[in-house]
Structures are given as structure tokens and as C-alpha cells.
Design an enzyme around this catalytic site. Structure first.
Site, mmCIF file in Angstrom:
data_model
loop_
_atom_site.group_PDB
_atom_site.id
_atom_site.type_symbol
_atom_site.label_atom_id
_atom_site.label_comp_id
_atom_site.label_asym_id
_atom_site.label_seq_id
_atom_site.Cartn_x
_atom_site.Cartn_y
_atom_site.Cartn_z
ATOM 1 N N TYR A 1 -18.283 4.802 22.601
ATOM 2 C CA TYR A 1 -18.105 5.991 21.546
ATOM 3 C C TYR A 1 -16.869 5.724 20.706
ATOM 4 O O TYR A 1 -16.049 5.097 21.451
ATOM 5 C CB TYR A 1 -18.146 7.227 22.407
ATOM 6 C CG TYR A 1 -17.914 8.257 21.232
ATOM 7 C CD1 TYR A 1 -18.746 8.868 20.595
ATOM 8 C CD2 TYR A 1 -16.767 8.943 21.292
ATOM 9 C CE1 TYR A 1 -18.776 9.928 19.694
ATOM 10 C CE2 TYR A 1 -16.633 10.143 20.522
ATOM 11 C CZ TYR A 1 -17.639 10.567 19.700
ATOM 12 O OH TYR A 1 -17.146 11.575 18.962
ATOM 13 N N ASP B 1 -11.021 -0.679 20.707
ATOM 14 C CA ASP B 1 -10.763 0.939 20.710
ATOM 15 C C ASP B 1 -10.183 1.379 21.997
ATOM 16 O O ASP B 1 -10.781 1.641 22.998
ATOM 17 C CB ASP B 1 -12.296 1.588 20.488
ATOM 18 C CG ASP B 1 -11.909 3.044 20.154
ATOM 19 O OD1 ASP B 1 -10.898 3.441 20.629
ATOM 20 O OD2 ASP B 1 -13.038 3.717 19.802
ATOM 21 N N LYS C 1 -5.903 10.181 22.194
ATOM 22 C CA LYS C 1 -5.691 10.875 23.450
ATOM 23 C C LYS C 1 -4.417 10.866 24.073
ATOM 24 O O LYS C 1 -3.556 11.671 23.544
ATOM 25 C CB LYS C 1 -6.759 10.520 24.363
ATOM 26 C CG LYS C 1 -7.897 10.773 23.930
ATOM 27 C CD LYS C 1 -9.345 10.471 24.658
ATOM 28 C CE LYS C 1 -10.558 11.214 24.055
ATOM 29 N NZ LYS C 1 -11.747 10.238 23.629
HETATM 30 C C1 LIG Z 1 -12.480 10.304 22.183
HETATM 31 C C2 LIG Z 1 -12.598 8.808 21.437
HETATM 32 C C3 LIG Z 1 -12.613 8.700 20.141
HETATM 33 C C4 LIG Z 1 -12.580 9.608 19.218
HETATM 34 O O1 LIG Z 1 -11.419 10.314 19.368
HETATM 35 P P1 LIG Z 1 -11.288 11.971 18.819
HETATM 36 O O2 LIG Z 1 -9.892 12.329 19.030
HETATM 37 O O3 LIG Z 1 -12.165 12.811 19.698
HETATM 38 O O4 LIG Z 1 -11.877 11.737 17.379
HETATM 39 C C5 LIG Z 1 -12.933 7.294 19.882
HETATM 40 N N1 LIG Z 1 -12.914 6.402 20.635
HETATM 41 C C6 LIG Z 1 -13.091 6.627 22.018
HETATM 42 C C7 LIG Z 1 -12.944 5.231 22.918
HETATM 43 C C8 LIG Z 1 -12.723 7.668 22.479
HETATM 44 O O5 LIG Z 1 -12.793 7.993 24.137
#
Ligand SMILES: *Cc1c(COP(=O)(O)O)cnc(C)c1O
Length: 427
Positions: A142, A237, A265
Site C-alpha cells: 500500500y 516506501d 508515520k
Molecule cells: C500508511 C502508509 C502510506 C500512506 O500514508 P498516509 O499518511 O496514510 O497517507 C503510504 N505507504 C505506506 C507503506 C504506508 O504504510
């Protein structure tokens, strides 16, 4: 009716599905969501005065636990000077320096407000830098909710990527190729077919959005080789993994260096803050130097930066990484040994301080297909019982649970005992 139920009923009339992010509706665990009033350390407290030991940590940011003193103080102090200026401020420089010192391959970095925005910006930058359009992503990873990343694999590897949301036209996902996670041969096949069109490969170096799924040996290395050979970019990511396993990037642990990294995060310490960074020649393609546009009214917000800076500094100072890893490993070991003995057919996959309990399989999954066979019905039953017993796990079979600095040895021992007691009644 509980206060949470009352609030949710009201919310459903005012907010679509009652929630501001779909997973919070608890649909996949088939119960009513709880409304949280406060958090302290390893615990959250709902509007019905019930407490829960929390393993979700606001989906990952709260590695230091709830309302950690250093962070609350930093934020409180920052608010006294104003909430936003929309100008340059010194914390932007401090954060950039801090990120660069923790993640050596970052030459330059820009902060944004969410992981979605960080990924969206990094992809636009990769496309602008390479002059190519195609993106390779992995099924089950994701990367936020930008249109072209709401996509899953179609029937053919190189064609027919399918958008997974209404409102995302096929044209938006045409340039995204979706490959099974950990499938080295499939990635090679894609590169053999159209390497000169690929702007970037984006990957969660440890997958955290289909439950915890580790990269197989050679997977990340292969991505690095293929992208280097063909002048496309490798984007890690690390919105979940960044600062999760050490005060820095997972890239530095696995020894594979991406061209760009996205963070979020943890680096916001609970405030809306994310970042993307990497090689200078790429980053300098961004406006105002280059012609890749990227902007934000609240980007570099001083209060969010205060929370993020305090979090990173605390992580550097009191390194709890080993302890968190040991606690997660302990859960894994104890649970898997009971599962084997009792034929429970569950598998706890721990990875350096995070864990997922997969229902309906006996070993570690390697990709989304492995995860999809899980028994989500059983998980839902399990979830409800754990919630009643006072444990707030991430409310889906396909998510990870986080150990924070606030979880003690005793907390985890009690958790394991209750966990097994509940599993015994279920399996
Ligand atoms: C949570 C997440 C996102 C998106 O971040 P948001 O702050 O919710 O937009 C993107 N990439 C990864 C791997 C994530 O876990």
C-alpha cells in the site's frame, strides 16, 4: 447501548460510514468501533471508561507510546509561538539535517503532510527525472490513495492492471504494472519487456500492509540491479519501516540503497507529517529549481515538525529497538509453539518489533496470495474476544501490530497468556 455505539450511530448520519478512514469502521472484524478519548503509554481509554492495551499505535506513528512526555512538551512549546506561518522556519532545516544524519543516502529531503502525498510527490519526481511514465508496484503493498496506486494485478502481468476503486479510470492505472511481492522472476520478465519505459519501481522493503511479510533473499537486491541497469529509479516506501527497526531506514539494515525514499508515520510523532528524499540530482528536479511541481500550504508546519523532531531525537537517545524486537519475537515463539502443539493452524509472523497473527496458515506468507487464504472469519471472532478482554489490535487480518516503547515485559507476558486462553476457546 454503549457511548461508543451512540456516537457511531450519530456519526453514520453525518460522515460516510461514520468514519474518516474506512478501516476504522471495523467492517472486517464485524463489530462496532470504539471511540477513544485518551491514550497514555501502552494503553488507550474509550468513552465508556474501558481501557485497552494498544498494539495499533495509531497505525504506526506512536512507537514511543501514547502521550509521551517529550513529544507532548515539544508540541505544547511549539504551539505557543503560533501554529503555522506558511514561510520558511528553522525546524524545517533541523528536520532535514536530522533525517540526513540518520539516513546517509538522503542528500536532500522535502516534508509534506501525509504518506500519500510523499509517495505521490516521489512518483511525479521519478517520472519527471526519467522522462518515463511506467511504474512497477507490488500486489499487497500500500502506498496511500493516489489514483494510480489504487490498483491490483490483472490477468496478464504486463496488461490489464485493474483499478481497485470507483472513480479511478483505467487510464489512470494504464502505466502501472503490478507484480506479485517477492517474485523475482516476474520482475525480471517485466524489465525484459519494457525497461526503457519504466520510471520507477516502488516497494515496501518489508511489506506491512498485508500483514507483516518479509522480503525473500535477493528480492530487493534484484530490484536494485534491474533499476540501475536500465536507468529507472528505485523508491523504497518506508512510511511504515522508516525509524521502525533502527533510528534510520530499513534500507541501511538490508544494505540496498534506493534512489528515493518516502517516510511518514513515525517521523511525525503523531502529527500529520511525512517526507520524501534521496539523491541530490533527482531532488533538484523539484520546483523552484527544476520543473517538477510540488507544494503545500501547511508543508513544514512548525508544530508537526516539533513532534517529529522530538520523536526522532528520543529514538536516537533511548534505543529501545532491541527490546521491542525481543518482545515481538517472544510473542511469535510462544504462539507458534502452542499452535504446533495444539494444531491451531495459525502463524505469528514477527519482524523486528512488529507482528501479525495469520489465521489459517502454518508458515510465513511471502506474498498477497499467501495472505489471502487466511481465515478472516476466525480472525474476526478472535478480534472481538481480544477487544472484550481489553486488547486493541489492528482491526484487520491484513495489518500489522506494533510494539511500542511503552510495552513492558509484564505487559507482553500477560498478553500472551490471554491470547492463548482465547485461542484455546476458538480453535
Ligand atoms: C500508511 C502508509 C502510506 C500512506 O500514508 P498516509 O499518511 O496514510 O497517507 C503510504 N505507504 C505506506 C507503506 C504506508 O504504510
Amino acid at each position: 447501548m454503549t457511548n461508543s455505539e451512540k456516537l457511531f450511530n450519530k456519526a453514520k448520519l453525518l460522515i460516510p460510514g461514520g468514519v474518516n478512514s474506512p478501516v476504522r469502521a471495523f467492517n472486517s472484524v464485524k463489530c462496532s468501533p470504539i471511540y477513544i478519548e485518551k491514550g497514555k503509554g501502552a494503553y488507550i481509554y474509550d468513552v465508556d471508561n474501558k481501557s485497552y492495551m494498544d498494539f495499533c499505535g495509531s497505525w504506526g506513528p506512536l512507537i514511543l507510546g501514547h502521550a509521551r512526555k517529550e513529544i507532548v512538551e515539544a508540541v505544547t512549546e511549539a504551539t505557543k509561538s503560533g501554529l503555522t506561518f506558511g514561510t520558511c522556519n528553522s525546524r524545517e532545516v533541523e528536520m532535514a539535517e536530522l533525517l540526513k544524519s540518520c539516513i546517509p543516502f538522503i542528500d536532500m529531503v522535502r516534508v509534506v503532510n501525509s504518506g500519500t502525498e510523499a509517495v505521490m510527490s516521489a512518483i511525479r519526481l521519478a517520472r519527471g527525472y526519467t522522462g518515463r511514465n511506467k511504474i512497477v508496484k507490488f500486489d499487497g503493498c500500500y502506498h496511500g490513495h493516489a489514483d494510480y496506486l489504487l490498483v491490483s494485478a490483472g490477468s496478464g502481468l504486463l496488461t490489464n492492471s485493474i483499478s481497485t476503486s470507483a472513480g479511478v479510470p483505467e487510464s489512470a492505472v494504464n502505466d502501472v504494472i503490478v507484480v506479485p511481492y517477492n517474485d523475482i522472476e516476474a520482475v525480471k520478465h517485466v524489465f525484459n519487456s519494457c525497461s526503457n519505459e519504466i520510471a520507477a519501481v516502488i516497494v515496501e522493503p518489508v511489506a506491512g500492509n498485508m500483514g507483516a511479510v518479509a522480503p525473500v533473499e535477493g528480492f530487493l537486491e534484484t530490484l536494485r540491479e534491474l533499476t540501475t541497469e536500465t536507468n529507472s529509479l528505485l523508491i523504497f516506501d518506508e512510511v511504515i519501516t522508516g525509524f521502525r527497526f533502527k533510528a534510520g531506514a530499513y534500507a541501511s539494515i538490508c544494505g540496498v540503497t534506493p534512489d528515493l525514499i518516502t517516510l511518514g508515520k513515525i517521523i511525525g510523532g503523531g502529527m500529520p507529517l511525512a517526507a520524501f528524499g534521496g539523491r541530490q540530482d533527482i531532488m533538484e528536479c523539484l520546483a523552484p529549481i527544476g520543473n517538477v511541481y510540488q507544494a503545500g500550504t501547511l508543508s513544514g508546519n512548525p508544530v508537526a515538525l516539533a513532534a517529529g523532531i522530538a520523536t526522532i531525537k528520543t529514538l536516537i537517545k533511548d534505543d529501545g529497538y532491541t527490546k521491542r524486537r525481543e518482545l515481538a519475537d517472544k510473542i511469535q515463539k510462544s504462539l507458534n509453539s502452542s499452535s504446533r502443539k495444539n494444531d491451531w493452524n495459525i502463524y505469528c509472523n514477527a519482524f523486528m518489533g512488529v507482528f501479525t497473527i495469520f489465521f489459517g496458515r502454518n508458515d510465513a506468507p511471502e506474498n498477497l496470495d499467501d495472505v489471502k487464504i487466511c481465515d478472516t472469519k476466525k480472525f474476526a471472532e478472535f478480534y472481538k474476544k481480544m477487544l472484550q478482554r481489553g486488547y486493541y489490535l489492528s482491526p484487520s487480518q491484513f495489518e500489522i501490530n506494533f510494539i511500542s516503547a511503552a510495552h513492558t515485559e509484564e505487559n507482553i507476558e500477560k498478553f500472551i497468556i490471554d491470547l492463548k486462553e482465547i485461542l484455546k476457546t476458538l480453535l
